[in-house]
Design a protein around this motif. Structure first.
Motif, mmCIF file in Angstrom:
data_model
loop_
_atom_site.group_PDB
_atom_site.id
_atom_site.type_symbol
_atom_site.label_atom_id
_atom_site.label_comp_id
_atom_site.label_asym_id
_atom_site.label_seq_id
_atom_site.Cartn_x
_atom_site.Cartn_y
_atom_site.Cartn_z
ATOM 1 N N ASP A 105 43.122 48.812 37.245
ATOM 2 C CA ASP A 105 42.278 49.476 38.240
ATOM 3 C C ASP A 105 41.807 48.454 39.280
ATOM 4 O O ASP A 105 41.115 47.479 38.947
ATOM 5 N N ALA A 106 42.177 48.676 40.545
ATOM 6 C CA ALA A 106 41.870 47.720 41.600
ATOM 7 C C ALA A 106 40.372 47.579 41.857
ATOM 8 O O ALA A 106 39.872 46.483 42.135
ATOM 9 N N THR A 107 39.626 48.675 41.775
ATOM 10 C CA THR A 107 38.180 48.624 42.003
ATOM 11 C C THR A 107 37.486 47.816 40.913
ATOM 12 O O THR A 107 36.606 46.989 41.191
ATOM 13 N N THR A 108 37.897 48.048 39.668
ATOM 14 C CA THR A 108 37.347 47.281 38.551
ATOM 15 C C THR A 108 37.653 45.804 38.724
ATOM 16 O O THR A 108 36.797 44.944 38.479
ATOM 17 N N GLN A 109 38.871 45.499 39.166
ATOM 18 C CA GLN A 109 39.246 44.102 39.368
ATOM 19 C C GLN A 109 38.365 43.441 40.431
ATOM 20 O O GLN A 109 37.923 42.304 40.259
ATOM 21 N N ALA A 110 38.079 44.148 41.513
ATOM 22 C CA ALA A 110 37.216 43.604 42.565
ATOM 23 C C ALA A 110 35.823 43.282 42.016
ATOM 24 O O ALA A 110 35.238 42.239 42.340
ATOM 25 N N ASN A 111 35.303 44.153 41.182
ATOM 26 C CA ASN A 111 33.985 43.923 40.569
ATOM 27 C C ASN A 111 34.024 42.730 39.615
ATOM 28 O O ASN A 111 33.078 41.931 39.552
ATOM 29 N N GLN A 112 35.135 42.599 38.879
ATOM 30 C CA GLN A 112 35.260 41.488 37.942
ATOM 31 C C GLN A 112 35.359 40.152 38.675
ATOM 32 O O GLN A 112 34.810 39.142 38.223
ATOM 33 N N ILE A 113 36.036 40.156 39.812
ATOM 34 C CA ILE A 113 36.131 38.926 40.604
ATOM 35 C C ILE A 113 34.754 38.505 41.102
ATOM 36 O O ILE A 113 34.411 37.319 41.097
ATOM 37 N N GLN A 114 33.936 39.476 41.493
ATOM 38 C CA GLN A 114 32.573 39.152 41.914
ATOM 39 C C GLN A 114 31.780 38.576 40.748
ATOM 40 O O GLN A 114 30.966 37.658 40.928
ATOM 41 N N ALA A 154 40.290 41.379 50.176
ATOM 42 C CA ALA A 154 38.823 41.258 50.291
ATOM 43 C C ALA A 154 38.264 40.368 49.189
ATOM 44 O O ALA A 154 37.320 39.593 49.420
ATOM 45 N N SER A 155 38.847 40.437 48.005
ATOM 46 C CA SER A 155 38.346 39.643 46.885
ATOM 47 C C SER A 155 38.631 38.161 47.063
ATOM 48 O O SER A 155 37.758 37.311 46.826
ATOM 49 N N VAL A 156 39.859 37.812 47.488
ATOM 50 C CA VAL A 156 40.164 36.389 47.657
ATOM 51 C C VAL A 156 39.398 35.813 48.848
ATOM 52 O O VAL A 156 39.057 34.625 48.862
ATOM 53 N N ARG A 157 39.091 36.665 49.826
ATOM 54 C CA ARG A 157 38.248 36.227 50.936
ATOM 55 C C ARG A 157 36.847 35.887 50.427
ATOM 56 O O ARG A 157 36.252 34.874 50.842
ATOM 57 N N ALA A 158 36.325 36.712 49.527
ATOM 58 C CA ALA A 158 34.992 36.470 48.956
ATOM 59 C C ALA A 158 34.975 35.190 48.129
ATOM 60 O O ALA A 158 33.999 34.425 48.159
ATOM 61 N N ILE A 159 36.053 34.945 47.395
ATOM 62 C CA ILE A 159 36.153 33.713 46.603
ATOM 63 C C ILE A 159 36.139 32.499 47.526
ATOM 64 O O ILE A 159 35.437 31.516 47.291
ATOM 65 N N ASN A 160 36.915 32.581 48.588
ATOM 66 C CA ASN A 160 36.987 31.491 49.555
ATOM 67 C C ASN A 160 35.640 31.240 50.219
ATOM 68 O O ASN A 160 35.218 30.092 50.406
ATOM 69 N N LYS A 161 34.940 32.322 50.561
ATOM 70 C CA LYS A 161 33.631 32.204 51.192
ATOM 71 C C LYS A 161 32.623 31.541 50.264
ATOM 72 O O LYS A 161 31.710 30.824 50.715
ATOM 73 N N ALA A 162 32.809 31.744 48.960
ATOM 74 C CA ALA A 162 31.913 31.132 47.980
ATOM 75 C C ALA A 162 32.245 29.660 47.745
ATOM 76 O O ALA A 162 31.549 28.982 46.979
ATOM 77 N N GLY A 163 33.307 29.174 48.380
ATOM 78 C CA GLY A 163 33.683 27.772 48.238
ATOM 79 C C GLY A 163 34.397 27.451 46.946
ATOM 80 O O GLY A 163 34.415 26.296 46.503
ATOM 81 N N ILE A 164 35.009 28.450 46.335
ATOM 82 C CA ILE A 164 35.710 28.263 45.068
ATOM 83 C C ILE A 164 37.224 28.282 45.314
ATOM 84 O O ILE A 164 37.731 29.232 45.910
#
Length: 353
Positions: free
Chosen positions: A106-115, A137-147
């Motif tokens: 489930d893509a939505t669940t995966q997005a929540n898990q990445i957060q 959107a998820s990998v962008r959020a990871i990048n923004k977090a500096g990870i």
């Protein structure tokens, strides 16, 4: 470090006593000197910590790293299950703190898990996208977090590649292309085929279908129909059953499947219909060692062999390097996936998994 700290503090006390004896000191100046000594010691501790981190980076040692990963669907097929199990066992072997989450497709669940992994302040995050587009959107959020982030087995859509360090896994296009070329070699340039594709929107599915098209380019091979088997063996069997009803003997030469799991479902339908002599199976890639026997028996005519053990270990090794501060030499880090046929499978020397 304690000895250095005591030496610094002792020196500060002596200086304070001398200043007091000369009439130039006070309680405030002594306190200031003590604070300065403590601050110097803290800086030495910090410098030592930085040096330790630099040494770890130089040696590629990040055994204490916290590495997060979201897989796709570990219970969906033998490959993903074996990949999940290997990732866990290999992390324990390397002493890595692995936080691995499974969204069950489930893509939505995966997005929540990445957060969740971002909130855990992981040192590196590995993403096996459920859907290449929605994962941007998820990998962008990871990048923004500096990870630092890498994708494994299945890549993110091209628009998201700027946010990741690298990709580790098979070349899905090349797998599809190589297997399709083996099909052309076996059937000739005028065959009529159908396709059982992977899940809609799944990058690996799209890339293997692309490989099929590249592999038959320049021939007269006709793709009569293409339907998704949704990555489910029973569904793939149903799709194949419908194909066999629609295309009678002499109207269909082969089926090209997304993977070996789909090929197993197709074989069940073909065998039940008694058409194993006139409809051949070619799989873009195979992740189950069981497939080796299917190839030996001639049930599958050709497929790219992909080891989930090597796939998982390569991804974790790269994550450990990123955690240690290393940069990947290449963006695409492909694992080896030799094509197996009934004629060469025994000579490939495939290690069982």
């Amino acid at each position: 470090m304690k000895k250095k700290l005591l030496a610094v503090i002792s020196a500060a006390l002596v200086a304070s006593m001398l200043l007091t004896g000369c009439g130039g000191g006070s309680k405030d100046s002594a306190a200031t000197n003590d604070a300065a000594a403590t601050d110097d010691a803290s800086k030495e501790d910090a410098a030592a910590d930085d040096a330790s981190k630099d040494d770890a980076a130089a040696s590629g040692d990040a055994s204490n790293a916290k590495i997060g990963m979201v897989v796709n669907n570990s219970g969906q097929d033998p490959y993903q299950t074996s990949y999940y199990d290997t990732m866990n066992s290999y992390a324990k072997e390397k002493g890595v703190d692995l936080q691995i989450l499974d969204p069950k497709g489930d893509a939505t669940t995966q997005a929540n898990q990445i957060q969740d992994l971002i909130n855990m302040k992981c040192d590196v995050i590995i993403v096996w996208p459920v859907n290449g587009e929605t994962a941007v959107a998820s990998v962008r959020a990871i990048n923004k977090a500096g990870i630092p982030c890498l994708t494994a087995n299945t890549n993110v859509a091209e628009s998201g590649e700027e946010f990741i360090k690298c990709y580790v896994g098979p070349s899905n296009v090349e797998e599809g292309k190589q297997s399709a070329q083996a099909m052309v070699e076996a059937l000739g340039n005028d065959a009529k085929i159908v396709e059982i594709a992977g899940p809609a929107g799944y990058t690996t599915s799209l890339e293997r279908s692309q490989g099929l098209q590249e592999g038959i380019e320049g021939t007269n091979i006709q793709v009569l129909d293409s339907q998704t088997g949704e990555g489910n063996r029973e569904k793939c069997q149903q799709v194949m059953e419908n194909y066999l009803v629609k295309y009678g003997k002499g109207e269909l030469d082969a089926v090209f499947t997304f993977d070996d799991n789909a090929a197993f479902g197709a074989w069940n339908a073909i065998e039940a219909a008694g058409r194993q002599d006139d409809v051949k199976i070619f799989a873009a890639a195979a992740g189950s060692y069981e497939t080796v026997q299917y190839v030996k028996d001639g049930k599958i005519q050709a497929t790219a062999m992909q080891s989930p053990h090597f796939d998982a270990k390569a991804a974790l090794d790269m994550a450990v390097k990123l955690a240690a501060g290393e940069e990947p030499a290449e963006f695409y880090n492909y694992i080896e996936t030799p094509v197996a046929t009934p004629d060469n499978v025994d000579s490939l020397g495939l290690e069982e998994w």
